[in-house]
Design a protein around this motif. Structure first.
Motif, short mmCIF file in Angstrom:
data_model
loop_
_atom_site.label_atom_id
_atom_site.label_comp_id
_atom_site.label_asym_id
_atom_site.label_seq_id
_atom_site.Cartn_x
_atom_site.Cartn_y
_atom_site.Cartn_z
N GLN A 27 -18.86 -34.50 -63.62
CA GLN A 27 -18.31 -35.83 -63.83
C GLN A 27 -18.01 -36.51 -62.49
O GLN A 27 -18.21 -37.71 -62.34
N LEU A 30 -21.40 -37.54 -61.11
CA LEU A 30 -21.95 -38.61 -61.95
C LEU A 30 -21.25 -39.94 -61.68
O LEU A 30 -21.87 -41.00 -61.68
N ILE A 54 -26.77 -47.81 -65.24
CA ILE A 54 -25.91 -47.12 -66.20
C ILE A 54 -24.88 -48.11 -66.71
O ILE A 54 -24.13 -48.70 -65.94
N ASP A 56 -22.60 -47.28 -69.23
CA ASP A 56 -21.37 -46.55 -69.51
C ASP A 56 -21.63 -45.06 -69.35
O ASP A 56 -22.78 -44.61 -69.48
N LYS A 57 -20.57 -44.32 -69.06
CA LYS A 57 -20.66 -42.87 -68.90
C LYS A 57 -19.67 -42.23 -69.85
O LYS A 57 -18.47 -42.53 -69.80
N SER A 62 -22.75 -37.93 -71.35
CA SER A 62 -23.79 -38.82 -71.87
C SER A 62 -23.82 -40.11 -71.07
O SER A 62 -22.79 -40.56 -70.56
N LEU A 63 -25.00 -40.68 -70.95
CA LEU A 63 -25.18 -41.95 -70.25
C LEU A 63 -25.64 -43.00 -71.24
O LEU A 63 -26.46 -42.72 -72.12
#
Length: 83
Positions: A27, A30, A54, A56-57, A62-63
């Motif tokens: 995380q 990311l 991107i 949202d994460k 998950s992307l």
């Protein structure tokens, strides 16, 4: 018997701790990215990759991406949603 059980519990606890640390590190890494590669399975060309912003994460790694509904990637995902 109890020694084996306690050893198993200690091993399981260490594994869970290692997994939590790995997820936290993932995380963290990311969070430094604004773009990612979306790879779909195209009909003729095999795999088709393209960079996407991107949107949202998720906490689970998950992307989320946003795209138009009439783009080739939507057709590719409709045929094979594995990405």
């Amino acid at each position: 018997m109890w020694v084996a059980f306690l050893h198993r519990m200690a091993t399981l606890s260490k594994t869970q701790s290692d997994t939590a640390k790995a997820e936290e590190k993932f995380q963290e890494i990311l969070g430094k990215f604004d773009d990612a590669m979306l790879v779909t399975h195209g009909a003729a060309a095999g795999m088709h990759a393209r960079p996407m912003a991107i949107a949202d994460k998720g906490e689970d790694g998950s992307l989320w991406f946003i795209t138009g509904g009439d783009t080739p990637k939507i057709d590719e995902l409709a045929k094979d949603s594995t990405v």
